[in-house]
Design an enzyme around this catalytic site. Structure first.
Site, PDB file in Angstrom:
ATOM      1  N   LYS A 185       0.839  -1.202   0.000  1.00 14.33           N
ATOM      2  CA  LYS A 185       0.000   0.000   0.000  1.00 14.33           C
ATOM      3  C   LYS A 185       0.872   1.248   0.000  1.00 14.33           C
ATOM      4  O   LYS A 185       1.950   1.265   0.603  1.00 14.33           O
ATOM      5  CB  LYS A 185      -0.914  -0.019   1.229  1.00 14.33           C
ATOM      6  CG  LYS A 185      -1.961   1.092   1.265  1.00 14.33           C
ATOM      7  CD  LYS A 185      -2.824   0.964   2.519  1.00 14.33           C
ATOM      8  CE  LYS A 185      -3.875   2.057   2.603  1.00 14.33           C
ATOM      9  NZ  LYS A 185      -4.679   1.955   3.844  1.00 14.33           N
ATOM     10  N   SER A 242      -9.501   1.909   3.244  1.00 10.87           N
ATOM     11  CA  SER A 242      -8.708   2.671   2.289  1.00 10.87           C
ATOM     12  C   SER A 242      -7.694   1.821   1.524  1.00 10.87           C
ATOM     13  O   SER A 242      -7.082   2.300   0.567  1.00 10.87           O
ATOM     14  CB  SER A 242      -7.964   3.796   3.028  1.00 10.87           C
ATOM     15  OG  SER A 242      -7.055   3.260   3.995  1.00 10.87           O
ATOM     16  N   GLY A 280     -10.660  -0.042   9.915  1.00 11.04           N
ATOM     17  CA  GLY A 280     -11.168  -1.115   9.056  1.00 11.04           C
ATOM     18  C   GLY A 280     -10.549  -1.160   7.686  1.00 11.04           C
ATOM     19  O   GLY A 280     -11.015  -1.902   6.813  1.00 11.04           O
ATOM     20  N   SER A 281      -9.471  -0.425   7.452  1.00 14.03           N
ATOM     21  CA  SER A 281      -8.948  -0.239   6.097  1.00 14.03           C
ATOM     22  C   SER A 281      -8.299  -1.464   5.479  1.00 14.03           C
ATOM     23  O   SER A 281      -8.035  -1.478   4.280  1.00 14.03           O
ATOM     24  CB  SER A 281      -7.957   0.935   6.071  1.00 14.03           C
ATOM     25  OG  SER A 281      -8.645   2.148   6.217  1.00 14.03           O
TER      26      SER A 281
END
Length: 607
Positions: A204, A280, A303-304
């Site tokens: 990420k 995200s 919660g990404s």
């Protein structure tokens, strides 16, 4: 705001009197011109504070923070009482070599014969496991370089690293070939570093992976922050022979749950290209679900990791806060965010987790983490551990979803687990869920603002996307007193959960309150604000972030439109082994229903 509310100490709350209050988020859904106009209004000196005050009043935020007296002291970082040791586990040496931990993880896995599955094609769809790649390399069926060429051609031919729908924001074919050649040489010499050698993983874009820049999904972060070395967790994976294919797309600075990115283009859900991936960690989940790589690293502050994993039909592990170092990530000083793996299977998530774990020196002093463990899935003890498992469920919360298809499918998985292994399902009560949500919002918002504020004050704020600016306007309205009140709430909620964990081993919920939302075409250029949808997506993920608890999302099926549904398992402090055990059992029971995504690349089969 009316008469102040004085809360009873958490230890004196009568749980039998608790009535669940459905969480209803009041805010407009805006895209296009009206969204851009709204952002300018809330940023205006006079009308902006008025509008934000009204929004917070509608959602009882100020009432909870400024008109409520909490008797508890603030808890600025998660604090836990001593925990019982997990059963049927193998302890890992977090100071040892990552390769050694990966070997221990491999020994915990059940028997699996890749040769048999490689030679016999099946009509049932399944993802290639890390053990499939290792077998293919060791048996000389393919080499890491051959697989790299397949991945590179798939990326370049399908525009996976380019607008309008990029999964990757930074991709360098020469760098991938260089890593693959080194891995191929190790296999030819008979000296692979670990079972992760030659395994392709994406990172990420808020985690450093040299030589790629880290933009956080923005257009400018790489201009003010150089990447000179890998993040600690990336370095640990690299020492195991992992090949990094690049940096993935994400919701700008993690400030959203859909994955919308108007700067570079929005990643699409492999199961339905007109749907969001969730965020995200949009790129990590989508790139794993599409088959391009075995795993990816994401970050999870609200919660990404779990939300996009659920929406894309893959596994997402949110590890305990403090379990691994955050050094080398854009948010390395907060109290709710962690780095965690996304993978196509529970066992692959387990292997990656074993490599990357290891608390920072500061957290070892302040948090005193329990010794990291993994479940012995290969032994008879696994059956005994599952049989003695107590599963907590708060039914009215569990059922508060956008569509009953979500809760029904998760309940079916829970029933299968109970029937197959004799697990006991225990009804629990979780008080003050609205307060918990508010405390998390203030905590993560204040910490994000603190991290970005120097660059915003330096003029970079105008370069942010409209939805990020919306979030920051709200965060800027929080005061120091709001933040302290949120930490008092954190201590209350921690008390409730620690009491619940005296009765149960895990708490189970749907991962999200809805399946993947449709992407409004008008949201692609400028983004959108849709807090009611965010409320459904975040409904069940907040406790693990506010309290630092481990949690995992595992696929359990699909809705009538073929969109994935995930089940979330929340564990006691430091109990990653227990949630991995439960997730592996659920995966085995529900795995036969797995469907091939609409967008899927058969990287290993292409060779």
């Amino acid at each position: 705001m009316g008469k102040k509310r004085v809360m009873v100490p958490a230890k004196d709350v009568d749980l039998s009197s608790i009535k669940y209050e459905p969480e209803i988020v009041q805010a407009p859904h805006l895209t296009g011109f009206w969204f851009r106009f709204f952002v300018r209004l809330i940023e205006a000196p006079l009308i902006g504070p008025f509008l934000l005050t009204m929004l917070k009043k509608e959602n009882k935020i100020d009432q909870l923070l400024r008109n409520t007296v909490f008797p508890e002291e603030p808890m600025f970082k998660p604090e836990y009482p001593p925990q019982e040791k997990e059963h049927s586990v193998v302890e890992l040496d977090e100071d040892g070599r990552p390769e050694g931990r990966v070997e221990s993880a491999l020994n915990c896995l059940p028997h699996y014969d890749p040769a048999k599955l490689w030679e016999n094609s099946s009509a049932t769809f399944r993802y290639w496991k890390i053990r499939d790649y290792a077998y293919a390399y060791q048996s000389r069926k393919v080499t890491p370089s051959m697989v790299a060429e397949s991945i590179i051609s798939m990326i370049e031919e399908n525009g996976i690293d380019k607008p309008p729908t990029p999964l990757l924001l930074s991709f360098d074919a020469a760098e991938v070939r260089k890593q693959a050649a080194a891995s191929t040489q190790r296999f030819e010499s008979g000296n692979p570093l670990s079972i992760l050698d030659g395994i392709f993983i994406a990172i990420k874009d808020d985690i450093d992976c040299h030589p790629h820049p880290s933009t956080g999904g923005s257009t400018w972060m790489h201009e003010v922050r150089d990447v000179k070395k890998d993040a600690v967790c990336v370095s640990r994976l690299r020492s195991c022979g992992v090949i990094f294919i690049g940096k993935t797309n994400m919701h700008e600075f993690g400030m959203g749950t859909t994955g919308n990115n108007s700067n570079y283009g929005t990643a699409r859900n492999p199961h339905a290209p007109d749907r969001y991936t969730g965020g995200s960690s949009s790129g990590p989940a989508a790139i794993v679900a599409s088959g391009l790589c075995s795993a990816a690293l994401g970050t999870d502050g609200g919660g990404s990791v779990r939300i996009p994993s659920s929406l894309c039909g893959v596994v997402g592990l949110k590890i305990n806060y403090g379990r691994t170092s955050m050094e080398g990530s854009l948010c390395d000083s907060g109290t709710v965010e962690v780095i965690g793996p996304i993978a196509s299977t529970v066992e692959d998530a387990m292997l990656v987790y074993a490599a990357m774990l290891g608390a920072s020196p500061a957290n070892r002093i302040s948090m005193k983490p329990s010794t990291p463990c993994l479940p012995t899935l290969s032994s008879d003890d696994d059956t005994d551990a599952l049989r003695s498992l107590r599963i907590g469920i708060y039914t009215p919360w569990f059922n508060n979803v956008h569509s009953t298809e979500v809760s029904d499918k998760c309940e079916d998985a829970l029933n299968l687990l109970s029937k197959a292994h004799g697990c006991e399902v225990v009804e629990v009560v979780i008080p003050e869920i609205v307060e918990m949500r508010t405390a998390h919002l203030v905590s993560i918002g204040s910490e994000c603002l603190s991290s970005l504020n120097p660059d915003i004050e330096d003029g970079k704020g105008v370069k942010l996307s409209y939805d990020t600016r919306t979030s920051l306007a709200l965060f800027q309205s929080f005061t120091a007193a709001d933040y302290v009140a949120a930490q008092c709430i954190r201590r209350r909620i921690m008390h409730y959960f620690m009491e619940i964990f005296k009765k149960v081993d895990v708490i189970v919920t749907p991962t999200t309150g809805m399946t993947a939302p449709r992407i409004p075409p008008s949201a692609l250029k400028s983004g959108e604000t849709d807090m009611p949808t965010t409320g459904y997506l975040m409904r069940f993920v907040v406790p693990a972030n506010l309290l630092g608890l481990p949690a995992i999302s595992v696929p359990v099926g699909y809705d009538k439109e073929g969109l994935p549904i995930g089940l979330q398992v929340i564990g006691r402090p430091w109990a990653e082994a227990t949630i991995l055990r439960v997730a592996a059992a659920v995966e085995k029971l529900c795995g036969e229903s797995k469907r091939r995504p609409v967008t899927y690349y058969d990287v290993l089969g292409a060779n």
